[in-house]
Design a protein around this motif. Sequence first.
Motif, mmCIF file in Angstrom:
data_model
loop_
_atom_site.group_PDB
_atom_site.id
_atom_site.type_symbol
_atom_site.label_atom_id
_atom_site.label_comp_id
_atom_site.label_asym_id
_atom_site.label_seq_id
_atom_site.Cartn_x
_atom_site.Cartn_y
_atom_site.Cartn_z
ATOM 1 N N THR A 3 0.797 -1.210 0.000
ATOM 2 C CA THR A 3 0.000 0.000 0.000
ATOM 3 C C THR A 3 0.834 1.266 0.000
ATOM 4 O O THR A 3 0.276 2.345 0.085
ATOM 5 C CB THR A 3 -0.923 0.017 1.231
ATOM 6 O OG1 THR A 3 -0.134 -0.090 2.416
ATOM 7 C CG2 THR A 3 -1.903 -1.124 1.195
ATOM 8 N N ASN A 4 2.161 1.188 -0.088
ATOM 9 C CA ASN A 4 2.919 2.429 -0.047
ATOM 10 C C ASN A 4 2.686 3.218 -1.333
ATOM 11 O O ASN A 4 2.338 2.683 -2.379
ATOM 12 C CB ASN A 4 4.415 2.164 0.207
ATOM 13 C CG ASN A 4 5.173 1.677 -1.006
ATOM 14 O OD1 ASN A 4 5.377 2.411 -1.955
ATOM 15 N ND2 ASN A 4 5.587 0.422 -0.960
ATOM 16 N N LEU A 107 3.802 0.052 6.958
ATOM 17 C CA LEU A 107 5.109 0.679 7.023
ATOM 18 C C LEU A 107 5.247 1.652 8.190
ATOM 19 O O LEU A 107 6.074 2.560 8.167
ATOM 20 C CB LEU A 107 5.471 1.359 5.706
ATOM 21 C CG LEU A 107 5.616 0.417 4.506
ATOM 22 C CD1 LEU A 107 6.013 1.211 3.264
ATOM 23 C CD2 LEU A 107 6.638 -0.674 4.776
ATOM 24 N N GLY A 108 4.445 1.432 9.245
ATOM 25 C CA GLY A 108 4.655 2.162 10.476
ATOM 26 C C GLY A 108 5.957 1.718 11.123
ATOM 27 O O GLY A 108 6.348 0.551 11.035
ATOM 28 N N ILE A 109 6.671 2.645 11.766
ATOM 29 C CA ILE A 109 7.940 2.337 12.416
ATOM 30 C C ILE A 109 7.878 2.794 13.863
ATOM 31 O O ILE A 109 7.333 3.859 14.165
ATOM 32 C CB ILE A 109 9.131 2.981 11.664
ATOM 33 C CG1 ILE A 109 10.461 2.572 12.295
ATOM 34 C CG2 ILE A 109 8.992 4.481 11.572
ATOM 35 C CD1 ILE A 109 11.669 2.917 11.443
ATOM 36 N N HIS A 110 8.409 1.966 14.761
ATOM 37 C CA HIS A 110 8.261 2.217 16.194
ATOM 38 C C HIS A 110 9.553 1.849 16.908
ATOM 39 O O HIS A 110 10.259 0.916 16.514
ATOM 40 C CB HIS A 110 7.108 1.388 16.769
ATOM 41 C CG HIS A 110 5.821 1.565 16.030
ATOM 42 N ND1 HIS A 110 4.865 2.479 16.411
ATOM 43 C CD2 HIS A 110 5.335 0.961 14.915
ATOM 44 C CE1 HIS A 110 3.852 2.426 15.562
ATOM 45 N NE2 HIS A 110 4.113 1.510 14.653
ATOM 46 N N ILE A 149 6.841 5.320 7.517
ATOM 47 C CA ILE A 149 7.775 5.546 6.423
ATOM 48 C C ILE A 149 7.071 6.230 5.256
ATOM 49 O O ILE A 149 7.619 7.130 4.612
ATOM 50 C CB ILE A 149 8.406 4.215 5.992
ATOM 51 C CG1 ILE A 149 9.346 3.720 7.100
ATOM 52 C CG2 ILE A 149 9.149 4.349 4.674
ATOM 53 C CD1 ILE A 149 9.874 2.329 6.881
ATOM 54 N N ASN A 150 5.839 5.829 4.972
ATOM 55 C CA ASN A 150 5.074 6.473 3.906
ATOM 56 C C ASN A 150 4.933 7.969 4.146
ATOM 57 O O ASN A 150 5.150 8.787 3.250
ATOM 58 C CB ASN A 150 3.690 5.838 3.793
ATOM 59 C CG ASN A 150 3.696 4.542 3.003
ATOM 60 O OD1 ASN A 150 4.514 4.350 2.119
ATOM 61 N ND2 ASN A 150 2.780 3.656 3.331
#
Length: 217
Positions: A3-4, A107-110, A149-150
């Motif tokens: 989905t990016n 593409l979530g980053i944690h 990231i998106n």
Amino acid sequence: MKTNVFLSSILTLVASLFGFPGAAHQVLAQEIIADEASPGVPIAREPHYHLVFQNFLVNVYEIEVAPGYATLMHQHDYDNFFVVFGDADLTNAVAGENPTKLALPDLGIHFEREPYANIIANNGKLPLRNITVELRQTQGQVTNVYSSINDALKAAPPDDGGIRQAFVLGTDEVQVIAVAVPSDKAWAPPHDGRDRLVVMLDKINGGKSPFPAGMLA
């Protein structure tokens, strides 16, 4: 499903790693930290976590949890960051705390601080997939610019070659940068003497190759 927003680009995540001076560059055998006082099993013994890369700076795991399933209670002994692939609906149960439901975007980053133990349950209809990068050095102050990231790349203007680069997350020891490269262009990390972990996110997210084939060091 991928989905990016950069479907015509090669999407890459780059972690610049500032190592200990004089540290030996060698691949280590997988560590299993046994601590009877820990509430969870060592992460290396959690069956959903698969070690795909390791050196003196990082341990990198690929995680996949089927719909309706959960991990064992497992122990995290290093600071770490993780990236999810696909929208995720999960419950995070940290030892000693009330369970928390989380809706994480593709593409979530944690970033997470050690030590902690937790159970991850997949409430969604698709497999929960992510990569987790354990940082073997103690990390200083965290700068988290974007949680996705998106979103970071959307806000980054392209250079003359159409390549977008966005700072996503950092500490005093690590900088994480997302790079979107047009399919007809080329990009390479700068040669400045720093160690880097380069992850080809398109290959992971699109299912075009096994995870290790998308990773360079």
